[in-house]
Design a protein around this motif. Structure first.
Motif, PDB file in Angstrom:
ATOM      1  N   THR A  44       1.941   5.634  12.011  1.00  7.30           N
ATOM      2  CA  THR A  44       1.018   4.562  11.631  1.00  7.30           C
ATOM      3  C   THR A  44      -0.290   4.682  12.407  1.00  7.30           C
ATOM      4  O   THR A  44      -1.383   4.620  11.827  1.00  7.30           O
ATOM      5  CB  THR A  44       1.660   3.192  11.893  1.00  7.30           C
ATOM      6  OG1 THR A  44       2.832   3.052  11.084  1.00  7.30           O
ATOM      7  CG2 THR A  44       0.692   2.059  11.555  1.00  7.30           C
ATOM      8  N   GLU A  49      -4.064   3.229  11.583  1.00  6.37           N
ATOM      9  CA  GLU A  49      -3.587   1.897  11.206  1.00  6.37           C
ATOM     10  C   GLU A  49      -2.809   1.288  12.370  1.00  6.37           C
ATOM     11  O   GLU A  49      -2.562   1.954  13.380  1.00  6.37           O
ATOM     12  CB  GLU A  49      -2.713   1.988   9.952  1.00  6.37           C
ATOM     13  CG  GLU A  49      -3.446   2.574   8.745  1.00  6.37           C
ATOM     14  CD  GLU A  49      -2.517   2.833   7.578  1.00  6.37           C
ATOM     15  OE1 GLU A  49      -1.304   2.532   7.685  1.00  6.37           O
ATOM     16  OE2 GLU A  49      -2.999   3.354   6.548  1.00  6.37           O
ATOM     17  N   ILE A  50      -2.436   0.013  12.239  1.00  3.40           N
ATOM     18  CA  ILE A  50      -1.717  -0.666  13.309  1.00  3.40           C
ATOM     19  C   ILE A  50      -0.434  -1.287  12.787  1.00  3.40           C
ATOM     20  O   ILE A  50      -0.303  -1.577  11.601  1.00  3.40           O
ATOM     21  CB  ILE A  50      -2.590  -1.740  13.996  1.00  3.40           C
ATOM     22  CG1 ILE A  50      -3.027  -2.820  12.990  1.00  3.40           C
ATOM     23  CG2 ILE A  50      -3.802  -1.099  14.655  1.00  3.40           C
ATOM     24  CD1 ILE A  50      -3.793  -3.958  13.627  1.00  3.40           C
ATOM     25  N   GLU A  53      -0.166  -7.366  14.832  1.00  5.28           N
ATOM     26  CA  GLU A  53      -1.321  -8.169  14.431  1.00  5.28           C
ATOM     27  C   GLU A  53      -2.068  -8.633  15.675  1.00  5.28           C
ATOM     28  O   GLU A  53      -1.497  -9.257  16.560  1.00  5.28           O
ATOM     29  CB  GLU A  53      -0.870  -9.372  13.597  1.00  5.28           C
ATOM     30  CG  GLU A  53      -2.012 -10.193  13.043  1.00  5.28           C
ATOM     31  CD  GLU A  53      -1.526 -11.284  12.094  1.00  5.28           C
ATOM     32  OE1 GLU A  53      -2.011 -12.427  12.214  1.00  5.28           O
ATOM     33  OE2 GLU A  53      -0.661 -11.000  11.258  1.00  5.28           O
ATOM     34  N   ASP A  58      -7.378  -3.666  14.399  1.00  5.63           N
ATOM     35  CA  ASP A  58      -7.322  -2.675  13.319  1.00  5.63           C
ATOM     36  C   ASP A  58      -8.586  -1.826  13.262  1.00  5.63           C
ATOM     37  O   ASP A  58      -8.530  -0.594  13.182  1.00  5.63           O
ATOM     38  CB  ASP A  58      -7.067  -3.350  11.973  1.00  5.63           C
ATOM     39  CG  ASP A  58      -8.028  -4.488  11.677  1.00  5.63           C
ATOM     40  OD1 ASP A  58      -8.804  -4.889  12.575  1.00  5.63           O
ATOM     41  OD2 ASP A  58      -8.005  -4.985  10.538  1.00  5.63           O
ATOM     42  N   GLN A  62      -8.790   2.227  14.251  1.00  8.33           N
ATOM     43  CA  GLN A  62      -9.317   3.143  13.233  1.00  8.33           C
ATOM     44  C   GLN A  62     -10.480   3.960  13.787  1.00  8.33           C
ATOM     45  O   GLN A  62     -10.563   5.180  13.595  1.00  8.33           O
ATOM     46  CB  GLN A  62      -9.757   2.363  12.003  1.00  8.33           C
ATOM     47  CG  GLN A  62     -10.252   3.234  10.856  1.00  8.33           C
ATOM     48  CD  GLN A  62     -10.699   2.400   9.675  1.00  8.33           C
ATOM     49  OE1 GLN A  62     -11.800   1.835   9.672  1.00  8.33           O
ATOM     50  NE2 GLN A  62      -9.836   2.313   8.675  1.00  8.33           N
TER      51      GLN A  62
END
Length: 436
Positions: A44, A49-50, A53, A58, A62
């Motif tokens: 991931t 991406e993560i 949350e 994010d 990136q």
């Protein structure tokens, strides 16, 4: 590595602390290898991406992945600085015994690739003495290295304990701006670790010894737990006396030297609900207040379950919405969450009558399987459920206007709807009149 060069960094553990920290370090100009045992997490992150949350994380991940400053792997590789941020849960012995096996396992992996001049830093919240345990593990794995505190004169490796102080939802900001305690096994270790953190931390980096830094982290969260326990015990007393605890606290806090916290359904997360036990484990005979606070906060969960059950029983046939699963507002972290425990308990007791509203997850945790409970959105809950149990103060819940709550039976454990009429004290017509 020359002093002027940016060190290569290996971050072991890419969870709620490790990944944001790795991204912040990478943004500061240091190349970072993130290591995690989960191939899914590694894949991931390498896509930019993560898997958790966190506000603005994010975009940052990136950017640093695409810029070649952060990559992930399941294996530790040679670096200049190794930062360990892995879980420290309890052992499964029923006695809240700290489990540092993940820390020591990560230490063994790091030990394989260490070279003279490297720095090893522990960030995981840990019992006092854990950094010394790591040093002893490295000594056993690498007898060729001179380690701090075990040799006369300069050591080959610097080792330190440097805990984070961050608030979920503000991690990226607080990683940079909050002060840091830098606890070295020797003063030289502390200074070297401080030099690393000063590359990306704007807050003050205060050097001390490793044991003091370990205890400081535990004390910070135990202090908060004790103060929350007072608020939670006060809420139970207020229930018994028929008082509005929110009004009592509001008025008491007008005293210039009183600052009572707000009660809730208990205490959750992998810090405040866990760390006090690490102090108790180290000094069980000297910690009656800390142990009592833990008992009060765990007892508040049972109190909430009992009150919620009474409300559900008083409304036979009505659908019930449990609002929130996270341990605090506006995050997707459900670790040690009292909200999760309360709603799961109600689901096992009342089955399909229970509906869960949690905007920060696409599905219910595994413990809800087979109960008949379902996940619904907030609008559906307001339209179809006659009983609302507020367990988390998400912003989405706070913004629900009174007119959408009229006639509902409400148990608000967070005090977000103080304008809600008591459903047992007034009729629906009176409630509508009070709403204007």
């Amino acid at each position: 590595m020359r002093v002027s060069e940016a060190p290569a960094v290996c971050m072991v553990g890419l969870g709620y602390i490790g990944l944001p920290t790795a991204a912040v370090i990478a943004r500061s100009g240091m190349k970072v290898l993130g290591v995690d045992i989960s191939e899914k997490v590694v894949e991931t992150i390498n896509r930019g991406e993560i898997h958790i949350e966190e506000v603005d994380l994010d975009a940052l991940v990136q950017a640093v992945v695409r810029g070649g400053m952060l990559r992930a792997s399941t294996s530790v590789e040679p670096s200049d600085v190794f930062v360990i941020a892995v879980p420290t849960p309890f052992e499964k012995d029923g006695h809240h015994t700290p489990d540092v096996s993940y820390v020591l396992a990560a230490t063994r992996e790091v030990a394989r690739v260490l070279k003279p001049g490297d720095t090893v830093i522990l960030e995981s919240t840990s019992p006092v003495g854990t950094t010394e345990q790591m040093r002893d593990v490295i000594a056993a794995e690498r007898p060729d290295l001179k380690l701090p505190g075990l040799v006369q004169g300069p050591a080959d490796i610097a080792m330190a304990y440097c805990p984070e102080r961050v608030l979920p939802g503000k991690i990226l900001v607080e990683l940079i701006h909050n002060d840091r305690s830098i606890g070295g096994l020797t003063p030289e270790c502390a200074e070297k670790a401080a030099g690393f953190y000063q590359r990306f931390v704007r807050g003050e980096c205060i050097t001390t010894d490793a044991r003091s830094a370990e205890m400081t982290k535990l004390v910070e969260n135990a202090y908060r737990d004790v103060n929350i326990a007072f608020a939670n015990e006060l809420s139970i007393v207020a229930d018994a006396m028929g008082l509005d605890v929110w009004e009592v606290i509001r008025l008491a806090n007008r005293h210039p030297r009183v600052n009572i916290l707000q009660p809730g359904p208990g205490v959750g997360g992998h810090c405040i609900a866990v760390d006090p036990w690490f102090i108790v484990h180290g000094a069980p005979e000297q910690t009656p207040l800390i142990q009592t606070a833990r008992g009060v906060n765990d007892g508040k969960i049972r109190h909430v379950i009992a009150r919620a059950s009474a409300l559900v029983d008083a409304a036979p046939g009505e659908k019930v919405a449990c609002l929130g699963l996270a341990f605090k507002a506006n995050i997707d972290d459900f670790r040690e969450s009292p909200a999760r425990l309360v709603s799961a308990t109600l689901a096992r007791k009342y089955g399909s009558r229970i509906h869960v509203v949690e905007p920060h997850t696409p599905e219910l945790p595994i413990e809800y399987q087979g109960t008949g409970a379902s996940k619904i959105d907030l609008e559906t809950a307001l339209a179809t459920c006659g009983v609302l149990i507020v367990l988390v103060d998400h912003d989405a819940f706070k913004s629900v206007p009174l007119e959408k709550r009229i006639g509902k039976r409400v148990y608000d454990t967070r005090g977000i709807w103080l304008d809600q009429p008591d459903p047992f004290a007034v009729t629906k017509d009176e409630a509508e009149r009070l709403a204007g």
